[in-house]
Design a protein around this motif. Structure first.
Motif, PDB file in Angstrom:
ATOM      1  N   THR A  17       0.847  -1.210   0.000  1.00 52.30           N
ATOM      2  CA  THR A  17       0.000   0.000   0.000  1.00 52.30           C
ATOM      3  C   THR A  17       0.874   1.249   0.000  1.00 52.30           C
ATOM      4  OG1 THR A  17      -1.611  -1.242   1.298  1.00 52.30           O
ATOM      5  CG2 THR A  17      -1.916   1.147   1.183  1.00 52.30           C
ATOM      6  N   ARG A  20       2.217   1.731  -3.416  1.00 54.96           N
ATOM      7  CA  ARG A  20       1.187   2.213  -4.341  1.00 54.96           C
ATOM      8  C   ARG A  20       0.913   3.702  -4.090  1.00 54.96           C
ATOM      9  NH1 ARG A  20      -0.868   3.788  -7.638  1.00 54.96           N
ATOM     10  NH2 ARG A  20      -2.686   3.236  -8.883  1.00 54.96           N
ATOM     11  N   ALA A  21       0.940   4.110  -2.831  1.00 57.62           N
ATOM     12  CA  ALA A  21       0.740   5.534  -2.513  1.00 57.62           C
ATOM     13  C   ALA A  21       1.894   6.372  -3.059  1.00 57.62           C
ATOM     14  CB  ALA A  21       0.608   5.722  -1.000  1.00 57.62           C
ATOM     15  N   TRP A  31      -6.381   7.145  -7.303  1.00 51.33           N
ATOM     16  CA  TRP A  31      -6.139   5.951  -6.493  1.00 51.33           C
ATOM     17  C   TRP A  31      -6.621   6.207  -5.074  1.00 51.33           C
ATOM     18  CZ3 TRP A  31      -2.718   5.008  -2.220  1.00 51.33           C
ATOM     19  CH2 TRP A  31      -2.722   3.678  -1.786  1.00 51.33           C
ATOM     20  N   SER A  32      -7.181   5.203  -4.462  1.00 49.45           N
ATOM     21  CA  SER A  32      -7.479   5.236  -3.037  1.00 49.45           C
ATOM     22  C   SER A  32      -7.672   3.819  -2.539  1.00 49.45           C
ATOM     23  CB  SER A  32      -8.756   6.033  -2.755  1.00 49.45           C
ATOM     24  OG  SER A  32      -9.152   5.822  -1.406  1.00 49.45           O
ATOM     25  N   ASP A 158      -7.281   8.977   3.300  1.00 45.97           N
ATOM     26  CA  ASP A 158      -6.430   9.184   2.120  1.00 45.97           C
ATOM     27  C   ASP A 158      -5.421  10.309   2.372  1.00 45.97           C
ATOM     28  OD1 ASP A 158      -7.721   7.266   0.577  1.00 45.97           O
ATOM     29  OD2 ASP A 158      -8.874   8.706  -0.619  1.00 45.97           O
ATOM     30  N   LEU A 161      -2.747   9.080   4.667  1.00 45.24           N
ATOM     31  CA  LEU A 161      -1.832   8.160   3.978  1.00 45.24           C
ATOM     32  C   LEU A 161      -0.920   8.928   3.020  1.00 45.24           C
ATOM     33  CD1 LEU A 161      -0.796   5.408   3.078  1.00 45.24           C
ATOM     34  CD2 LEU A 161      -2.883   5.113   1.729  1.00 45.24           C
ATOM     35  N   GLU A 162      -1.493   9.897   2.347  1.00 41.95           N
ATOM     36  CA  GLU A 162      -0.700  10.743   1.442  1.00 41.95           C
ATOM     37  C   GLU A 162       0.445  11.419   2.215  1.00 41.95           C
ATOM     38  OE1 GLU A 162      -2.184  14.065  -1.710  1.00 41.95           O
ATOM     39  OE2 GLU A 162      -2.536  14.562   0.371  1.00 41.95           O
ATOM     40  N   ALA A 165       3.115   8.916   2.939  1.00 45.10           N
ATOM     41  CA  ALA A 165       3.912   8.620   1.738  1.00 45.10           C
ATOM     42  C   ALA A 165       4.927   9.735   1.478  1.00 45.10           C
ATOM     43  CB  ALA A 165       2.989   8.438   0.531  1.00 45.10           C
ATOM     44  N   PHE A 526      -3.682  12.372  -3.244  1.00 50.01           N
ATOM     45  CA  PHE A 526      -2.736  11.728  -4.169  1.00 50.01           C
ATOM     46  C   PHE A 526      -2.734  12.389  -5.546  1.00 50.01           C
ATOM     47  CE2 PHE A 526      -4.527   8.316  -1.459  1.00 50.01           C
ATOM     48  CZ  PHE A 526      -3.428   8.124  -0.652  1.00 50.01           C
TER      49      PHE A 526
END
Lengths: 561, 561
Positions: A17, A20-21, A31-32, A158, A161-162, A165, A526
Motif C-alpha cells: 500500500t 502504491r501511494a 487511487w485510493s 487518504d 496516507l498521502e 507517503a 494523491f
C-alpha cells in the motif's frame, strides 16, 4: 519488549500500500485504498458503527495518558441537537510533554519505513471503524451522514496516507550510509564513511477545527508522526470525539508495535481555557498544524517562533463566469457546490463574478439577472425536497454561521432566500439552504461584503463591468484575502489563459468548466493539491514535499574510513 | 527574440552535468565538476585572472540595471591592505523591484529544466573565471589565495550546482500533466485532465556576508533563481565585488538565453545605509537568504513576515576530546582546523572539551595540561614559518576580529599566544596566529566566555570533570547557542554512542576521529550537509529538499476531460 505487531507482519500488511501511494503521488492518477461506499465496510458495519458511537455518549472517554489531572466536562453539542455528553481527560503539560519527549528516541531509531508502516496500521484500524467515525464527525461538524462518512472517513484517511507517503519519500532521499572517496592525485584518496539519520524536531501540535476534525487534522498529524515526532492533538472543543478516537486508536497500535504510546496524546481543553496558546509556545513544541480563523493563525505565526507553523486560515473563493457551452451543467454544478455542507467548506465558492453585460451560453445570451435567477432556481430545485436537502446540506455547525446567514440579506438584493429545512430524523438540527445576494462590484459598500470571508451558506453574485474586470478582481481577492479554490467558466481560450495566468501568479488552485460530477470544493488526495500555500488562505498545501521536508532534519556522522 | 544560447545548446552543454549532480545528491558519493587545482584552469589563467581583477580596481562597476540612481562610492578595503576603490551602481527599489517582477512570467513559463540549464551556464562562466574570482574573494574576505580560489571558486560553484539540482528535483516530483479517472460503478467514470506548474514566490533577497561572499551566497541565489524567482543580491558592504561579478555574469547569460536580465540584480549600499532592512520588508520580497549575526538574523525572522527566511547565524562549535588511537594525527588535524583562515569559518571549532583527568592515547595517558600544551605546540609548529603561516591563516577580515583576539588573553590562562605574521607579499595585511585559552568549565566566569561565539582565531581548552560532563556541555551548547559542526575523538564505542546521540537529539552534524586530511570545518557539496537546520546556528541546511521545496508553489489547473 514483546511486540504483538512485528515488523514482518507490518511489512506484509502495508508495504504494498505504501508503494502504491508513493506511485500515486508521482503520477497523480486516481487511487485510493479506502472505499467510499458505506456498504463496502461489511453487512453489519452500519449498525455496529452506530452502536459503538452511541456507547461513547454520556460517558468518560478514557485514555491512559500521563499527567491526567482531571476531566474537561462535556464540551460538545451536536449540530443535530443531541447532547454528546462525553467527558475527556485533561492533561498537565508539565507531566505529559516530558513523557512524550521521552518516547521519541526509540521512534527515531525505528527509521522511516517502520514509522510509515505503523502509521498505515493506525489508518487501517481507523478505516475499519469508518461508520463509527462517520457518526462522530457528523455529530461534531454537522456534516450530513454520507458526507461525514466519506469526507471524515476514506477521504481523511487518504490525506493521512498521502502525508505518510510524502514523509517516507522525503526521509529516504539520502541513503542511510555512504562511502566517500576523494582523489588526491598521486597520494591516497581521502576516505570517509558517512551515516545519515532522519531526526525529529520535537513535539508536533495539531490544533483541530470544528468542521473537518479528521480531514484537516490527519495530514499534519501523520506527517509529524511519520517523520519521527511525537504528536499532541488539541481538538476544537466542539469537535473532540473524532480526534480522541484517533488518538486512542494510534496509542493502541503504537503499544502493540512495541513503542511508547505517548508518541501521541490528546490535549482536550476545558471551556474557555485557551489551551492552544499555552501549548503553542511551549519549547517542546516544534511543529504546529492549525486550521481555523485568520486571527489565531496570524497569532501563531507571530508568537510560536520556536515552531514550524503550518496554517490554513480564512479565504475568499471566487468563480469567474464568462461563458459556457453547457449552461444547465454549469448551473447544476454550481448549485451543488454552494449547497454541499451548507457552504461550510473552506473550498466553497463565495463570490460569483458575472459581467453586467451578461454571458454567452449554449442556451443563448444570458443577462446578469438571468444567470443569477437561473442559478437561484437550480439551487431551489436541488434542495426542493426536505429529506434530500438535509442529506446534502447537513446542519449549521455553530451559532456564528447562523448569525452570518441571517445578516446576509442586509448586504444586498436577495436573489435566493435561505429557508429552514426540517430534518427527517433530528428535530433539533439547524438546517438552512443557502442565500444568494446580488452585489454591484463597483460600489464600495458592496466591496466590504465580498472582500471578506462570510463563512457559511452565503454566496454573492457580483456584477462586474467585464470579464477583464472579473479577472482583475479575482487577482486582487486572492492576493489580499487568499483563496483555497478558484473556479472559471469560459469558452474563450483567451479568457481561460487570463484566469490561468492570474492563478499562476497569485498563486491559487483552479478548476475550469466543471459541469459534471466533480465540484470545485472537492479535492482528491494523491492527485489534487488542497490550497497552494502561496496566498493568504494557507501557508502550506496538502500535501507536497514542502509540507513534510522541514518536519525532520538529517544528521550526518562522518568517520575516517 | 533571437537567443544566442538556444535550448538545444544548453542541453548539450549541461544536461549530463545536471544528471550527474542529481545522482550525486542521491548517493552522496564524492563528485565535483569544478577542479580544485589552480593549474586546471589553463596555462595563462593565473595571470589573466589577476589582470582581470586588477582592471576592476579603482573604477566603476557598470551594471545595466533599471533604477540606478547614483553610485555607492567605494566601500571595500582589502584585509591585505590595498584599496579596492570600486564604485557600484546604487538602485532605487521602487524602479528596480517592479522591473524584476516583470521579468518573472517568461522565466516561470520556461520550466524547471531550462531554468536549471541556464543556471549551469552561469556557473560554468563563473568557473572559467575562477582565478579572477579568487582575487576578488581574497581581497574582500581576507582568505589566503589558495583558499579563496578553492572555497570561493569550485566549492562555492559546487554548492550552487547542488542547489540547482535540488531545485530541479523538487520541481519535477509531479508530472506536468495527469489524467484522472475515478470509477463510478456502473456509471461513466469521472474524468479530469490536470496540469501542474511550478510557480515562483516572488523576489528572493540574498544578504551576503563578509567572509564567504560566494560560498554562502550561491546556495540561496541559485535555489531561488532555479525555482523561478527573481533574485536581488545585497552584498556585505565590505565584500561586494565577488557578488557583483556574479550578478553581471548571470545577467549576461540570461540575456543571451533570451530572458530578461532583470531576473537578477545587485543592491549595493552606501556606507551606513542599512539597505537590508528596507529591502527585507518590501512586499515583493518573498524569500530571504541571510548569513551573518544572530541579532540581524533574529530581526529578519521576526520582521520579514511576508518572506520565507533562511538564516545562518552565530554558533559555538565544540570538539569532545575523550581518547584517541592517533594522538599525533589528532593534534595535527585540530591544529589545522584552528588555523585555517584564522578560525574565521562558521565551522571552526571553538570549545575543546577535555577531562581534567586527562585522556587515553596511543602515546600513553595525557593529562589535561599535556593535551593543551601538545596542541599549542602542534599549532606553533604548523605556523612556524611565516610564509606558510600566511598561506594558511589569510588575513583578519575586519577590526572586530582583531579586537576579540586581543581581548582573549583576559579570559583565562593563555596556552598559546597569538603572534603577528609578516605577509610575504602584502605589508598591510593583518595576519595573526590563533590564541588558545585554558578555561575551567566549572567556573561561572569561564562559562560566560565559552558559551558565547568568539568569532575569529580564538579557541578555548575547557577542562571538564569527565567525558560525560563534556557530552552534557556539548548538548547544552548546541541547544542554547547552536553549532554548525561538532567534532569528537574517542576510542570508546560507548562514548561515541553518547556523542552521536547528543548530535541526533539536538541536532548537529558530527565528525568523528578525524586525524588525516579531512577537517571538521570543511564540508563537500553533494555529500555533506552544512549545518543541520535544527539548532540555533541555522534554520536551514545546505542543501536539502527543505531548502528549496518552499521557494516555489505548485499550481494545479483541473479541466473536465
Amino acid at each position: 519488549m514483546t511486540a504483538a505487531l512485528k515488523p514482518d507482519m507490518l511489512q506484509t500488511r502495508h508495504r504494498a500500500t505504501l508503494d502504491r501511494a508513493l506511485e500515486a503521488i508521482r503520477t497523480r492518477e486516481f487511487w485510493s485504498p479506502h472505499p467510499e461506499h458505506p456498504k463496502a465496510y461489511g453487512e453489519t458495519a452500519g449498525a455496529d458503527g452506530k452502536a459503538a458511537f452511541e456507547a461513547l455518549l454520556g460517558g468518560r472517554f478514557e485514555l491512559d495518558q500521563p499527567g491526567t489531572d482531571g476531566y474537561t466536562g462535556p464540551t460538545e453539542t451536536s449540530p443535530y441537537g443531541i447532547e454528546l455528553g462525553v467527558d475527556y481527560p485533561h492533561a498537565d503539560p508539565d507531566v505529559l510533554l516530558p513523557a512524550m519527549r521521552a518516547a521519541m528516541p526509540a521512534w527515531r531509531d525505528a527509521g522511516p519505513e517502520t514509522r510509515a508502516l505503523v502509521c498505515l496500521e493506525v489508518l487501517s484500524r481507523i478505516s475499519a471503524r469508518t461508520h463509527e467515525f462517520a457518526h462522530a464527525v457528523m455529530h461534531t461538524s454537522g456534516q450530513a451522514f454520507m458526507m461525514a462518512l466519506q469526507a471524515g472517513g476514506p477521504h481523511a484517511q487518504d490525506r493521512g496516507l498521502e502525508a505518510v507517503a510524502y514523509a517516507y519519500a522525503e526521509q529516504t532521499r539520502v541513503p542511510g550510509q555512504a562511502s566517500w572517496s576523494k582523489p588526491q592525485g598521486k597520494r591516497d584518496p581521502l576516505e570517509l564513511s558517512k551515516s545519515f539519520t532522519a531526526v525529529p524536531r520535537g513535539i508536533g501540535l495539531v490544533v483541530g477545527c470544528n468542521t473537518f476534525p479528521t480531514w484537516n487534522g490527519y495530514p499534519g498529524l501523520f506527517a509529524s508522526l511519520a517523520t519521527g515526532n511525537a504528536v499532541l492533538v488539541k481538538p476544537h472543543p466542539r469537535a473532540v470525539l473524532p480526534l480522541a478516537m484517533t488518538v486512542k486508536a494510534a496509542r493502541e497500535v503504537l503499544t502493540e508495535a512495541g513503542f511508547d504510546p505517548n508518541l501521541i496524546a490528546l490535549a482536550a481543553e476545558r471551556p474557555g481555557e485557551g489551551l492552544a496558546k499555552t501549548l503553542a509556545t511551549r519549547p517542546e513544541v516544534r511543529i504546529i498544524d492549525y486550521t481555523g480563523s485568520t486571527a489565531f493563525g496570524d497569532w501563531l505565526e507571530a508568537n510560536a517562533r520556536q515552531a514550524q507553523v503550518y496554517t490554513e486560515k480564512a479565504g475568499v473563493n471566487t468563480v469567474v463566469i464568462d461563458s459556457t457551452d453547457d449552461y444547465a451543467g454549469m448551473l447544476g454544478n454550481l448549485a451543488f457546490s454552494l449547497s454541499l455542507y451548507s457552504g461550510q467548506m473552506c473550498t466553497t465558492p463565495q463570490n460569483l463574478l458575472i459581467s453586467r453585460e451578461g454571458i454567452a451560453t449554449d442556451a443563448g445570451h444570458k443577462a446578469y439577472d438571468d444567470v443569477v435567477s437561473d442559478l437561484a432556481a437550480a439551487v431551489g430545485k436541488l434542495l426542493g425536497d426536505d429529506a434530500r436537502a438535509a442529506a446534502l446540506l447537513g446542519a449549521l455547525v455553530n451559532p456564528g454561521v447562523k448569525e452570518r446567514l441571517e445578516a446576509a440579506p442586509g448586504l444586498g438584493e436577495v436573489a435566493l432566500a435561505s429557508r429552514a429545512v426540517a430534518h427527517p430524523e433530528f428535530s433539533g438540527a439547524t438546517v438552512r439552504t443557502p442565500v444568494i445576494v446580488k452585489l454591484d462590484g463597483a460600489k464600495p459598500d458592496a466591496e466590504a461584503a465580498y472582500m471578506s470571508e462570510c463563512f457559511g451558506p452565503v454566496a454573492f453574485a457580483v456584477a462586474v463591468d467585464s470579464t477583464a474586470d472579473a479577472v482583475e478582481l479575482l487577482r486582487r481577492t486572492i492576493r489580499e484575502k487568499g483563496a483555497m479554490t478558484v473556479g472559471g467558466y469560459t469558452t474563450s481560450p483567451e479568457v481561460e489563459q487570463q484566469i490561468e495566468t492570474a492563478c499562476l501568479e497569485e498563486p491559487a488552485q483552479l478548476s475550469l468548466n466543471l459541469t459534471g460530477g466533480v465540484y470545485v470544493n472537492q479535492t482528491a488526495a494523491f492527485s489534487d493539491f488542497h490550497g497552494s500555500g502561496g496566498n493568504p488562505a494557507a501557508n502550506a498545501a496538502l500535501c507536497d514535499p514542502a509540507f513534510v521536508a522541514n518536519r525532520f532534519r538529517t544528521v550526518e556522522v562522518r568517520r575516517q574510513a
